[in-house]
Design an enzyme around this catalytic site. Structure first.
Site, short mmCIF file in Angstrom:
data_model
loop_
_atom_site.label_atom_id
_atom_site.label_comp_id
_atom_site.label_asym_id
_atom_site.label_seq_id
_atom_site.Cartn_x
_atom_site.Cartn_y
_atom_site.Cartn_z
CB THR A 195 -0.83 0.03 1.30
OG1 THR A 195 -1.74 -1.06 1.23
CG2 THR A 195 -1.58 1.33 1.48
N GLY B 204 1.07 -3.50 5.12
CA GLY B 204 1.26 -4.85 5.65
C GLY B 204 -0.06 -5.58 5.67
N GLY C 279 -3.46 -5.98 6.67
CA GLY C 279 -4.49 -5.11 7.25
C GLY C 279 -5.18 -5.72 8.46
N GLY D 77 -9.26 -3.62 4.11
CA GLY D 77 -8.10 -3.71 4.99
C GLY D 77 -8.00 -2.49 5.90
CG ASP D 78 -4.07 -1.41 7.01
OD1 ASP D 78 -4.12 -2.29 6.14
OD2 ASP D 78 -3.17 -0.55 7.07
N1 ASP Z 1 -2.46 -3.01 4.30
C1 ASP Z 1 -3.03 -3.36 3.04
C2 ASP Z 1 -4.28 -4.16 3.25
O1 ASP Z 1 -4.32 -4.99 4.13
C3 ASP Z 1 -2.11 -4.11 2.16
C4 ASP Z 1 -0.71 -3.60 2.09
O2 ASP Z 1 -0.31 -2.71 2.77
O3 ASP Z 1 0.07 -4.11 1.33
O4 ASP Z 1 -5.19 -4.00 2.49
#
Ligand code: ASP
Length: 318
Positions: A150, A202, A204, A180-181
């Protein structure tokens, strides 16, 4: 002082563009939106915007958010399809008193009414990645979720305003409707112009368990330097998750405070960041986590930078 920090090497062109505006006295809202849009528009970054990787049903569903650290206004979209720049829609939503986080069809309706650019975000390259992954999953039981990045940014302008923003296609092969987060305030991002801001990338599902971006801002508010705050928050959440669940997903965080001091922490190998401040030219750092949770970083070599682009743009062998 002004500055901008972002997750992953892919953000450096955007950071550079955004900082051009900051240099001229531009505001942190415009600069961060410009910076994130640059990443969204680049087709070879396969986890943000155009060219982003699809969900299980081969649809590109995008999440994005924007936060204004002066007013604490937040806007977010989740699982939105077929719009070119989710971050701009999120920023527009941040001006709404209510209904400022919209999902799927509701978000698309809003974007349509407001005249945002429609675009089919599923590229041939993303389709090839999808077909390849389907094959791999069948052949060797690969985790479908691996491979996700992300873009999360924090920005400080010369007038002392801070903002945070995120944009992502989320986890590759995610279930339709999975969020996600990244569009969740406090988890994927947080900004407070009195303190500083933070943003995450990361897994989420695990980042959210610690409301980790808010936690970092909270630690900075207690007086911690962004580096110490990032390290403490990541180490604590990583330990908590391992203790209670046996495993911790990927947790990588960036932060900046009102003085333009910044920090980064991760529990994985291979995390990179892009930073520029009044005192630092646009720089990509590679982050290494030590056994004790401290993180060190070194400037990415020219060779590393070239390799990165080469692998991003290499033909996909299906
Ligand atoms: N954090 C993001 C999610 O979980 C994915 C990522 O950061 O790569 O959607």
């Amino acid at each position: 002082m002004w500055g901008m920090i972002a997750t992953w090497r892919m953000a450096v062109e955007g950071v550079t563009k955004g900082c051009e505006m900051l240099k001229e006295g531009g505001n942190a809202g415009d600069a961060i939106e410009t910076a994130v849009r640059e990443v969204e528009d680049f087709p070879y970054y396969k986890s943000v915007g155009y060219g982003g990787l699809p969900n299980e049903e081969m649809e590109v569903e995008l999440d994005a958010a924007f936060m204004d650290g002066d007013t604490l206004d937040v806007g977010a979209v989740a699982a939105i399809k077929d719009y070119a720049n989710p971050v701009s829609i999120a920023r527009r939503l941040s001006h709404e008193k209510v209904n400022s986080m919209l999902v799927a069809e509701g978000a698309e309706k809003f974007a349509h009414k407001e005249g945002f650019e429609r675009k089919n975000m599923l590229t041939d390259r993303a389709k090839a990645h999808y077909r390849k992954r389907v094959k791999e999953i069948k052949q060797q039981e690969l985790k479908p979720y691996s491979g996700h990045d992300t873009v999360g940014m924090v920005c400080l302008d010369a007038h002392g305003k801070m903002t945070a923003a995120t944009s992502t296609s989320g986890l590759f092969m995610k279930k339709k409707g999975r969020v996600g987060d990244s569009p969740i305030v406090g988890s994927g991002f947080y900004a407070d112009s009195k303190v500083g801001g933070a943003s995450a990338t990361g897994l989420g599902e695990d980042l959210m368990k610690g409301c980790i971006s808010y936690e970092i801002v909270r630690l900075m508010k207690e007086g911690m330097h962004p580096q110490a705050a990032c390290e403490l928050a990541v180490t604590r959440l990583d330990q908590e998750l391992k203790e209670r669940r046996g495993v911790a997903g990927d947790l990588s965080l960036i932060a900046m405070n009102t003085k333009g001091e910044w920090g980064v922490a991760t529990n994985i190998e291979g995390f990179s960041i892009a930073v520029e401040t009044e005192e630092l030219e646009p720089t990509v750092y590679l982050v290494t986590r030590q056994e004790d949770g401290h993180c060190t970083f070194e400037v990415a070599s020219q060779e590393w930078m070239e390799n990165y682009m080469k692998t991003r743009m290499a033909p996909i062998e299906e």
